[in-house]
Structures are given as C-alpha cells and as structure tokens.
Design a protein around this motif. Structure first.
Motif, PDB file in Angstrom:
ATOM      1  N   ASN A  76       0.783  -1.204  -0.068  1.00 52.30           N
ATOM      2  CA  ASN A  76       0.092   0.107  -0.007  1.00 52.30           C
ATOM      3  C   ASN A  76       0.894   1.340  -0.053  1.00 52.30           C
ATOM      4  N   SER A  77       0.943   2.143  -1.186  1.00 56.18           N
ATOM      5  CA  SER A  77       1.652   3.137  -1.136  1.00 56.18           C
ATOM      6  C   SER A  77       1.355   4.275  -0.160  1.00 56.18           C
ATOM      7  N   LEU A  78      -0.277   4.316   0.501  1.00 47.83           N
ATOM      8  CA  LEU A  78      -0.254   5.258   1.552  1.00 47.83           C
ATOM      9  C   LEU A  78       0.590   4.937   2.738  1.00 47.83           C
ATOM     10  N   ILE A  79       0.567   3.737   2.986  1.00 48.75           N
ATOM     11  CA  ILE A  79       1.441   3.125   4.296  1.00 48.75           C
ATOM     12  C   ILE A  79       2.716   3.529   4.169  1.00 48.75           C
ATOM     13  N   ARG A  80       3.383   3.332   2.943  1.00 48.77           N
ATOM     14  CA  ARG A  80       4.827   3.759   2.597  1.00 48.77           C
ATOM     15  C   ARG A  80       5.136   5.052   2.825  1.00 48.77           C
ATOM     16  N   ASP A  81       4.026   6.042   2.148  1.00 45.93           N
ATOM     17  CA  ASP A  81       4.232   7.294   2.498  1.00 45.93           C
ATOM     18  C   ASP A  81       4.206   7.733   3.760  1.00 45.93           C
ATOM     19  N   MET A  82       3.464   6.936   4.764  1.00 42.16           N
ATOM     20  CA  MET A  82       3.397   7.246   6.064  1.00 42.16           C
ATOM     21  C   MET A  82       4.640   7.031   6.837  1.00 42.16           C
ATOM     22  N   VAL A  83       5.117   5.815   6.405  1.00 38.27           N
ATOM     23  CA  VAL A  83       6.461   5.597   6.981  1.00 38.27           C
ATOM     24  C   VAL A  83       7.630   6.473   6.671  1.00 38.27           C
ATOM     25  N   VAL A  84       7.586   6.869   5.448  1.00 39.34           N
ATOM     26  CA  VAL A  84       8.574   7.977   5.378  1.00 39.34           C
ATOM     27  C   VAL A  84       8.473   9.315   6.048  1.00 39.34           C
ATOM     28  N   ARG A  85       7.077   9.733   6.261  1.00 46.23           N
ATOM     29  CA  ARG A  85       6.805  11.046   6.915  1.00 46.23           C
ATOM     30  C   ARG A  85       7.132  10.890   8.236  1.00 46.23           C
ATOM     31  N   CYS A  86       6.823   9.513   8.878  1.00 43.86           N
ATOM     32  CA  CYS A  86       7.094   9.447  10.153  1.00 43.86           C
ATOM     33  C   CYS A  86       8.515   9.487  10.578  1.00 43.86           C
ATOM     34  N   ILE A  87       9.523   9.035   9.565  1.00 41.76           N
ATOM     35  CA  ILE A  87      10.891   9.041   9.700  1.00 41.76           C
ATOM     36  C   ILE A  87      11.582  10.437   9.575  1.00 41.76           C
ATOM     37  N   ALA A  88      10.851  11.329   8.884  1.00 42.36           N
ATOM     38  CA  ALA A  88      11.393  12.589   8.607  1.00 42.36           C
ATOM     39  C   ALA A  88      10.978  13.406   9.794  1.00 42.36           C
ATOM     40  N   GLN A  89       9.855  13.138  10.497  1.00 37.74           N
ATOM     41  CA  GLN A  89       9.601  13.761  11.761  1.00 37.74           C
ATOM     42  C   GLN A  89      10.449  13.449  12.760  1.00 37.74           C
ATOM     43  N   MET A  90      11.053  12.389  12.737  1.00 33.83           N
ATOM     44  CA  MET A  90      11.755  11.850  13.942  1.00 33.83           C
ATOM     45  C   MET A  90      13.042  12.741  13.376  1.00 33.83           C
ATOM     46  N   VAL A  91      13.781  12.573  12.462  1.00 32.71           N
ATOM     47  CA  VAL A  91      14.839  13.254  12.164  1.00 32.71           C
ATOM     48  C   VAL A  91      14.828  14.800  12.360  1.00 32.71           C
ATOM     49  N   ASN A  92      13.620  15.380  12.040  1.00 27.98           N
ATOM     50  CA  ASN A  92      13.450  16.901  12.495  1.00 27.98           C
ATOM     51  C   ASN A  92      13.423  17.334  14.053  1.00 27.98           C
ATOM     52  N   SER A  93      12.846  16.298  14.602  1.00 28.21           N
ATOM     53  CA  SER A  93      12.775  16.650  16.180  1.00 28.21           C
ATOM     54  C   SER A  93      13.790  15.935  17.010  1.00 28.21           C
ATOM     55  N   GLN A  94      14.281  14.821  16.432  1.00 32.91           N
ATOM     56  CA  GLN A  94      15.074  14.022  17.633  1.00 32.91           C
ATOM     57  C   GLN A  94      16.563  13.666  17.260  1.00 32.91           C
ATOM     58  N   ALA A  95      17.111  14.415  15.866  1.00 31.58           N
ATOM     59  CA  ALA A  95      18.215  14.115  15.444  1.00 31.58           C
ATOM     60  C   ALA A  95      19.312  14.142  16.275  1.00 31.58           C
ATOM     61  N   ARG A  96      19.454  14.856  17.300  1.00 30.76           N
ATOM     62  CA  ARG A  96      20.516  15.009  18.442  1.00 30.76           C
ATOM     63  C   ARG A  96      20.555  13.677  19.365  1.00 30.76           C
ATOM     64  N   ASN A  97      19.586  13.143  19.429  1.00 31.31           N
ATOM     65  CA  ASN A  97      19.377  11.952  20.176  1.00 31.31           C
ATOM     66  C   ASN A  97      19.729  10.464  19.415  1.00 31.31           C
ATOM     67  N   ILE A  98      19.646  10.516  18.154  1.00 31.09           N
ATOM     68  CA  ILE A  98      19.833   9.375  17.147  1.00 31.09           C
ATOM     69  C   ILE A  98      21.096   8.999  17.168  1.00 31.09           C
ATOM     70  N   ARG A  99      21.490   7.589  17.256  1.00 32.19           N
ATOM     71  CA  ARG A  99      22.876   7.071  17.124  1.00 32.19           C
ATOM     72  C   ARG A  99      22.875   5.943  16.227  1.00 32.19           C
ATOM     73  N   SER A 100      22.571   4.761  16.585  1.00 36.31           N
ATOM     74  CA  SER A 100      22.613   3.295  15.745  1.00 36.31           C
ATOM     75  C   SER A 100      21.302   3.462  14.899  1.00 36.31           C
ATOM     76  N   GLY A 101      20.475   4.289  15.118  1.00 38.11           N
ATOM     77  CA  GLY A 101      19.049   4.514  14.537  1.00 38.11           C
ATOM     78  C   GLY A 101      19.235   5.101  13.107  1.00 38.11           C
ATOM     79  N   TRP A 102      20.439   5.599  13.006  1.00 38.35           N
ATOM     80  CA  TRP A 102      20.686   6.286  11.557  1.00 38.35           C
ATOM     81  C   TRP A 102      20.616   5.167  10.480  1.00 38.35           C
TER      82      TRP A 102
END
Length: 289
Positions: free
Chosen positions: A227-253
């Motif tokens: 489902n492309s809508l679900i894949r699109d949702m995944v990409v948006r969720c990941i982008a949100q994480m980067v925008n708000s939690q980039a300083r805390n991300i380590r192995s998650g990159w």
C-alpha cells in the motif's frame, strides 16, 4: 496451568458458547482469574494466554452489551436484542464495573513483572492481538492498543530486559504494519511513530544498538507493504523523527537512511517527489549535528 484453563473455561467468555449464558457464578470466575493474574503475575508463564484471552472476550462482551457491536456475533438472530439486554444487566452493575478497573491494573501494573514474566505476558498479548486482527467476522484492535500501552509502561526497564520485550513486540509490528487492511497498518505505523519518538528521547549510550532494533519495523513495513499510502506514512514518520530527535539518534541512523533509500527508489512517484522535497530539510538537521 490446568487450573487456570479450567477457570477460564468456566467464565463462559466465548462467542461460540454464547455470551447469553454468562451468570453471576461465571462473573465470580472472572474475578478470581483477574485476582490471580494480579497477585501471582510472576509465576503464570504460558497461562497468561488464557487470562488475556478472557480479558479480550470480556471487552468484546462489553461492546456487545452497548448494542453497537453485534457485528461480532457470527449470526444475526432474533436473540440479539435479548442477548444485549442480558449482557447489560450482567456487566452493568457497579460491582462488576470494578472488574474493569481491576483489568486495567493488570496492564498499568505490567512494570511490576520480572524480566522473565514480562516476556511471557507480552508474547501472549501479541498472540491474542493476532487472533483479534484476523477475526473473519470483524477485526478488533483492543490487544494491539494494549501492546502500545504496555510499551510505554515498560520503556524504563533496564536495556537488556527491554530488548527482549521489543523482540516480541517488534516482530508483531512487522506483521501488523504489513497487513493488507489499511486501517490496521496505519494504526501500527502511527503507534510505532509515537513509541519511537518517546524512545529516542532517552538517547543511546556508545556501543549500544537498541535504536537500530527499535526502528527496524519501519524498514520492514517500507519494504513489504504494497500500500503506497502506508509507505508514504512511514517516510513522513521517519522525517519527523529526524527533524525533532536528530541529536538523540545514534544507531538508528542505519534504519533512517535505509528508509530514505527505499523512498528514493519507490515505484510510487508521489513518494519519490515528497522525499526529494523534504530530504534537504532533514539533511540540514543532520548537518547541524
């Protein structure tokens, strides 16, 4: 184990046996089962399945008692109205409402379980969730919601205990997030987003890889959901994480770049286009680290 199974059968909380058969003595069996679950929580092991099955069916009985969920009955008959009335009378008393409060304490108190018991508990809850989601009459997300709740309650455990819990829950989210049912898959992805944001707030110590394990379901869903809508949702969720939690991300990159790579090569042009527009913003957050 046999005692718990016998007590669970005596509750009569089974659609095939008929909710209309629930009597006060059956409710006493439910109360006894919940009391055991709360007081002997660290010793139940595989018996958690029978207990959580009863709790799931109790929630279904309550829904049917409201008169708005008769679709869960396998056959619509003239008995449905009588059944709803019976359940309202049986489950609606103030004394029996205390049972519902006691059930909530099992989930909110799951952080009391020791390192071994919480894995049994989580595994059983995931099995019940699969049964609810695969119900041929109508799916339910009661246990899936409870999985999200206990994830919050137990996120403060020591990392070795949490990793064992997440191994079970993560596998479940892999399956649920790839469900052909868009509603179920969307709920799974959004739940993962909320849990991930909370988890990333804690940061990660050097030489640990818990973030990588936690975020892996996003990769699995991105790769396997048609489902492309679900894949699109995944990409948006990941982008949100980067925008708000980039300083805390380590192995998650590792997981994040993997999802971005799949988005750039996605067969849906809308996902590729959104990714190409949003990636510069995400990259600027990365460059400031």
């Amino acid at each position: 184990l046999s005692y718990i199974q016998s007590l669970a059968r005596f509750t009569m909380l089974n659609v095939s046996s008929g909710f209309s058969e629930i009597k006060p003595k059956n409710l006493e069996a439910i109360k006894s089962l919940i009391t055991i679950a709360f007081n002997d929580c660290n010793y139940l092991e595989e018996s958690w399945y029978d207990i959580l099955k009863v709790i799931s069916q109790l929630e279904l009985a309550q829904l049917i008692g409201t008169g708005v969920k008769t679709k869960f009955l396998e056959k619509e008959t003239m008995m449905d109205k009588k059944l709803v009335t019976s359940l309202q009378q049986t489950l609606g008393t103030s004394a029996n409402q205390n049972v519902i409060v006691a059930v909530d304490r099992i989930f909110t108190g799951s952080d009391r379980l020791d390192g071994s018991a919480i894995v049994y508990f989580t595994d059983a809850l995931c099995k019940i969730s699969c049964e609810e989601l695969n119900n041929p009459v109508a799916h339910r997300m009661f246990s899936l919601q409870k999985i999200v709740e206990i994830s919050y309650y137990n996120m403060g455990r020591i990392r070795i205990e949490w990793s064992k819990i997440w191994q079970v829950i993560g596998d479940h989210f892999n399956k649920v997030g790839c469900s052909p049912n868009e509603e179920i898959a969307a709920f799974a992805v959004d739940s993962l987003r909320q849990l991930s944001m909370k988890f990333l707030e804690k940061g990660e110590l050097p030489n640990f890889r818990f973030q990588k394990d936690f975020l892996r379901p996003f990769e699995t869903i991105m790769k396997n959901n048609e489902n492309s809508l679900i894949r699109d949702m995944v990409v948006r969720c990941i982008a949100q994480m980067v925008n708000s939690q980039a300083r805390n991300i380590r192995s998650g990159w590792n997981n994040i770049f993997s999802v971005f790579h799949m988005a750039a090569a996605d067969r849906d042009q809308a996902i590729v286009s959104w990714h190409s527009k949003r990636l510069p913003a995400s990259s600027s957050n990365i460059s400031r680290l």
